[in-house]
Design an enzyme around this catalytic site. Structure first.
Site, PDB file in Angstrom:
ATOM      1  N   ASP A   1     -22.381   4.765 -15.832  1.00 15.45           N
ATOM      2  CA  ASP A   1     -23.299   3.669 -15.500  1.00 15.45           C
ATOM      3  C   ASP A   1     -24.646   3.800 -16.201  1.00 15.45           C
ATOM      4  OD1 ASP A   1     -21.539   2.322 -13.933  1.00 15.45           O
ATOM      5  OD2 ASP A   1     -22.298   3.058 -12.024  1.00 15.45           O
TER       6      ASP A   1
ATOM      7  N   ASP B   1     -29.174 -11.591 -12.337  1.00 13.99           N
ATOM      8  CA  ASP B   1     -27.767 -11.449 -11.962  1.00 13.99           C
ATOM      9  C   ASP B   1     -27.456 -12.119 -10.628  1.00 13.99           C
ATOM     10  OD1 ASP B   1     -29.201  -9.589 -10.531  1.00 13.99           O
ATOM     11  OD2 ASP B   1     -28.137  -7.844 -11.317  1.00 13.99           O
TER      12      ASP B   1
ATOM     13  N   HIS C   1     -28.654  -7.106  -6.707  1.00 13.20           N
ATOM     14  CA  HIS C   1     -28.496  -5.745  -6.191  1.00 13.20           C
ATOM     15  C   HIS C   1     -29.734  -5.314  -5.413  1.00 13.20           C
ATOM     16  CE1 HIS C   1     -25.865  -5.907  -9.830  1.00 13.20           C
ATOM     17  NE2 HIS C   1     -25.026  -5.307  -9.004  1.00 13.20           N
TER      18      HIS C   1
ATOM     19  N   TYR D   1     -26.202 -10.166 -16.556  1.00 15.06           N
ATOM     20  CA  TYR D   1     -25.097  -9.701 -17.394  1.00 15.06           C
ATOM     21  C   TYR D   1     -24.345 -10.833 -18.080  1.00 15.06           C
ATOM     22  CZ  TYR D   1     -26.588  -5.740 -14.807  1.00 15.06           C
ATOM     23  OH  TYR D   1     -27.404  -4.771 -14.278  1.00 15.06           O
TER      24      TYR D   1
ATOM     25  N   GLY E   1     -27.564   2.993 -12.103  1.00 14.00           N
ATOM     26  CA  GLY E   1     -27.345   1.587 -12.407  1.00 14.00           C
ATOM     27  C   GLY E   1     -28.026   1.090 -13.663  1.00 14.00           C
TER      28      GLY E   1
ATOM     29  N   HIS F   1     -33.475   0.568  -9.920  1.00 12.37           N
ATOM     30  CA  HIS F   1     -32.589   1.562  -9.300  1.00 12.37           C
ATOM     31  C   HIS F   1     -32.982   3.010  -9.577  1.00 12.37           C
ATOM     32  CE1 HIS F   1     -29.878  -1.529  -7.999  1.00 12.37           C
ATOM     33  NE2 HIS F   1     -29.532  -1.886  -9.219  1.00 12.37           N
TER      34      HIS F   1
ATOM     35  N   ASP G   1     -33.119  -9.794  -7.338  1.00 14.62           N
ATOM     36  CA  ASP G   1     -31.930  -9.328  -8.053  1.00 14.62           C
ATOM     37  C   ASP G   1     -30.751  -9.353  -7.076  1.00 14.62           C
ATOM     38  OD1 ASP G   1     -30.065  -7.123  -9.178  1.00 14.62           O
ATOM     39  OD2 ASP G   1     -31.617  -7.164 -10.706  1.00 14.62           O
TER      40      ASP G   1
END
Length: 405
Positions: A70, A236, A149, A275, A120, A112, A147
């Site tokens: 990752d 994202d 995430h 992405y 990440g 992250h 985000d």
């Protein structure tokens, strides 16, 4: 209103000629000692040393610092970290010195990264470094993350303090990365109730998301009374993202940016995840326009990357069609829990402000040592450009040794 100034953004911004309505600065590359204001010195040193050619020599360290699948090691990794982190640090310094009211670094937002490890595809947490700069001048900093995430690295860094309130809207459950961000995670010790998590399920749409966002953020600002806001705009969370699972349109995503801007507080805006690259470019271009109070036409102007936006060459994207698993009762329950936690905060915390520590010394370019016969790269040339209105005079000149953002 002071001029809006931009640290770094995408080619599409230039295609729309938005650069004519703001000031663009090239950031300095963050020094290792600056990165170590949050990250451990040994981790920073490792990032500095590791290259694709030396991977086989550092198998133990790769596991220790979580580099691998990752978080791959690639050529010029450390310079990449220096550039995006330097942009956020310099953006914070310009806000601190009141050189702008909004500062943008679309290359930043790597939320992250932890103190001692990557996570990440985030190696250095530029957001934490920027917030640490802002805390030199502001008693309270509000961090908002849209985000898809969870903004775990930023939350973890400030989990035990009331000087930073973190608010993250994200997908939670089904083992979705990074696996944290339950509504019950609220901070500890002095930071209890100062971490706010808004866990969402697949398929949330513009109406549900923006209504919840505005209700919570309005109450947060009223209760916490921040001096400055940091907004992470990970793309994202848009419909159609390769890793995401929301149904947000660019209009819905940007509505959050527009709402935060209306508080008229100093604002540091960053990028983040994303992405489906053509939609990332669309989103951050549109949001640059929002921050400049400029409406952009839907037809993308002719540019060398136009093939990526074919066949319709439009700025907007259609809404997603993922089933919305966020029922009204679920959203109502989350909202009620968050607002209940906010009621536990009696008033905005105060802090005894000390003498402001100076910005790090950044060596000036030494013209005497420059060989005029040697060709200079663009970054070196930019370092020698000094605007007439760039710096304070005398003792208040905290930016005296800084390169342009």
């Amino acid at each position: 209103m002071k001029p809006h100034r931009l640290c770094m953004t995408h080619h599409l911004v230039l295609s729309y000629e938005l650069h004519k309505k703001m000031e663009i600065y090239r950031p300095h590359k963050a020094y290792p000692v600056e990165l170590a204001q949050f990250h451990s010195a040994d981790y920073v040193e490792f990032l500095h040393r590791i290259t694709p050619d030396t991977l086989h020599l550092f198998s133990h360290e790769l596991a220790r610092y979580n580099l691998g699948e990752d978080c791959p090691v690639f050529e010029n990794l450390f310079e990449f970290c220096q550039i995006y982190a330097g942009g956020t640090i310099d953006a914070a310094r310009r806000l601190n010195n009141q050189l702008c009211d909004i500062a943008i670094n679309w290359a930043g937002g790597l939320h992250h990264a932890k103190k001692c490890e990557a996570s990440g595809f985030c190696y250095i947490n530029d957001l934490v470094l920027g917030i640490l700069e802002l805390l030199k001048y502001h008693a309270r900093v509000l961090y908002i993350d849209i985000d898809v995430h969870h903004g775990d690295g930023v939350e973890e860094a400030f989990y035990f303090t009331d000087r930073v309130m973190t608010v993250s809207f994200h997908k939670y459950g089904d083992k979705f990365f990074p696996g944290t961000g339950d509504v019950k995670e609220i901070g500890e010790r002095e930071g209890k109730f100062y971490a706010i998590n808004v866990p969402l399920k697949d398929g949330i749409d513009d109406t549900s998301f923006t209504r919840l966002f505005k209700t919570i953020i309005a109450k947060v600002v009223e209760t916490y009374s921040p001096g400055v806001i940091v907004l992470q705009c990970g793309a994202d969370s848009l419909a159609g993202d390769r890793l995401g699972c929301f149904n947000l349109s660019i209009d819905g995503h940007a509505e959050c940016v527009k709402f935060v801007k209306k508080f008229n507080l100093p604002l540091l805006v960053t990028g983040g995840g994303g992405y489906t690259k053509e939609n990332v470019a669309r989103c951050w271009t549109f949001e640059t326009g929002v921050l400049l109070d400029t409406e952009l036409p839907n037809e993308i102007p002719e540019n060398e990357y136009i093939k990526y936006f074919a066949p319709d060459n439009s700025l907007k994207i259609p809404n997603g069609h993922i089933e919305n698993l966020n029922s009204k009762s679920y959203i109502g329950t989350i909202k009620m829990q968050v607002l209940e936690n906010l009621r536990c905060i009696q008033h905005a915390p105060s802090v005894q402000m000390q003498e402001v520590p100076p910005d790090f010394y950044i060596p000036d370019f030494d013209e005497d040592e420059q060989n005029p016969d040697e060709r200079m790269d663009q970054h070196t040339q930019d370092k020698q450009i000094q605007r007439d209105d760039e710096y304070y005079d005398g003792d208040n000149d905290n930016d005296h040794h800084m390169d342009d953002v």
